[in-house]
Each structure stands twice: as C-alpha cells, then as structure tokens.
Design a protein around this motif. Sequence first.
Motif, PDB file in Angstrom:
ATOM      1  N   GLY A 174       0.788  -1.226   0.000  1.00 14.09           N
ATOM      2  CA  GLY A 174       0.000   0.000   0.000  1.00 14.09           C
ATOM      3  C   GLY A 174       0.822   1.279   0.000  1.00 14.09           C
ATOM      4  O   GLY A 174       0.279   2.369  -0.134  1.00 14.09           O
ATOM      5  N   ASP A 175       2.144   1.153   0.123  1.00 14.93           N
ATOM      6  CA  ASP A 175       3.038   2.313   0.142  1.00 14.93           C
ATOM      7  C   ASP A 175       3.476   2.757  -1.251  1.00 14.93           C
ATOM      8  O   ASP A 175       4.209   3.734  -1.390  1.00 14.93           O
ATOM      9  N   ARG A 204       3.257   6.637  -2.585  1.00 14.06           N
ATOM     10  CA  ARG A 204       4.175   7.570  -1.910  1.00 14.06           C
ATOM     11  C   ARG A 204       5.624   7.195  -2.183  1.00 14.06           C
ATOM     12  O   ARG A 204       6.463   8.070  -2.335  1.00 14.06           O
ATOM     13  N   TRP A 205       5.907   5.893  -2.248  1.00 19.68           N
ATOM     14  CA  TRP A 205       7.265   5.461  -2.586  1.00 19.68           C
ATOM     15  C   TRP A 205       7.661   5.998  -3.959  1.00 19.68           C
ATOM     16  O   TRP A 205       8.788   6.450  -4.147  1.00 19.68           O
ATOM     17  N   LEU A 206       6.728   5.967  -4.910  1.00 17.69           N
ATOM     18  CA  LEU A 206       7.017   6.484  -6.252  1.00 17.69           C
ATOM     19  C   LEU A 206       7.407   7.963  -6.202  1.00 17.69           C
ATOM     20  O   LEU A 206       8.315   8.392  -6.925  1.00 17.69           O
ATOM     21  N   TRP A 225      10.294  -1.840  -7.900  1.00 17.29           N
ATOM     22  CA  TRP A 225       9.172  -2.035  -6.978  1.00 17.29           C
ATOM     23  C   TRP A 225       8.857  -3.525  -6.813  1.00 17.29           C
ATOM     24  O   TRP A 225       8.686  -4.007  -5.701  1.00 17.29           O
ATOM     25  N   THR A 226       8.796  -4.243  -7.927  1.00 17.82           N
ATOM     26  CA  THR A 226       8.495  -5.680  -7.875  1.00 17.82           C
ATOM     27  C   THR A 226       9.551  -6.420  -7.070  1.00 17.82           C
ATOM     28  O   THR A 226       9.232  -7.304  -6.270  1.00 17.82           O
ATOM     29  N   ARG A 227      10.795  -6.056  -7.252  1.00 18.62           N
ATOM     30  CA  ARG A 227      11.876  -6.718  -6.522  1.00 18.62           C
ATOM     31  C   ARG A 227      11.778  -6.474  -5.016  1.00 18.62           C
ATOM     32  O   ARG A 227      11.969  -7.398  -4.229  1.00 18.62           O
ATOM     33  N   ILE A 228      11.506  -5.243  -4.619  1.00 14.78           N
ATOM     34  CA  ILE A 228      11.461  -4.981  -3.177  1.00 14.78           C
ATOM     35  C   ILE A 228      10.233  -5.598  -2.522  1.00 14.78           C
ATOM     36  O   ILE A 228      10.227  -5.839  -1.321  1.00 14.78           O
TER      37      ILE A 228
END
Length: 147
Positions: free
Chosen positions: A11-12, A15-17, A40-43
């Motif tokens: 759900g982050d 904001r992460w973007l 993003w997919t990796r993390i």
Amino acid sequence: MSTSIRPIKAGDKQRWLVLWQGYLDFYKTVVPAEQTERTWTRIMDPEFNMKCAVAERDGTLVGFTTYNLQNSTWSPNGHCYLEDLFVDPAVRGTGAGRALIDYVKAFAIENKCSRLYWNTDEDNETARKLYDTYVLESGKRQYRVSL
C-alpha cells in the motif's frame, strides 16, 4: 513528531514512487518506467535479495532505503550493502536518515554481517555530514564499467 521505521508494504507504492522520483531527481538521473516497476516488484518479492524500509512520520512516508546481503571472499558471513537512501527534503535534519541507517545496521548485525557499507557522491555534503558520524569514508574509489 517521531519517526518510525518499518518494512515497506504494498500500500506504500504511490508515496514510494514520489520519494523514488525525488531520489532520481537529486542524482540528476532518469530510469525508464519499466526499471522503476522492476525495482518495486523486486522490493516486494520476499524471495528476491532486496529489502526496503521506510521512514514514517504522522502516517506519511518521508524516506526509504534499499539494502541487500552480499557474499564475500573477505568474511565468513558476508556484507550488507545499503544501496539507496532518500529522505524528503522537507524533513531532513529530523533524524529520519539516521533512523533508516540504524534500521539497516540492526538488520546487518542480526544477519551476522561483517560490514555495512554504502556509497555517495563526493559532493553530497549534507549526507556526508550524517555518514561521517558513523565512520569516515573508506578511501576506496569505485570504478564503473557500463555493460
């Protein structure tokens, strides 16, 4: 206002973007949208060797760090590499960066790593003031061969 650190959650993402783009802007670089999505997919993948923690103040993400474990020929348990660290400029100096580093340091200790390390640009004076409170730079030079 206090800063809390926790692993990133799905759900982050929005904001992460925003923070990720701030990080890229700071380093005056551009990565394709596909690479941002891949990161993003990796993390988010617990099987991939990339972790991400976020700094949160009053319910808002204000920073992030990515880090991973690395094997080493120099130590029995390997190293922990702090790859990315970014704090929203509006809250710099409030302890969020230090809290993120300390979170990764605790992870490295828990995993019995012999070293936690990271890189920064020589002219990143603001960050280096924080980093120098941990240890002075190693004196190593990094060489990059683009492939």
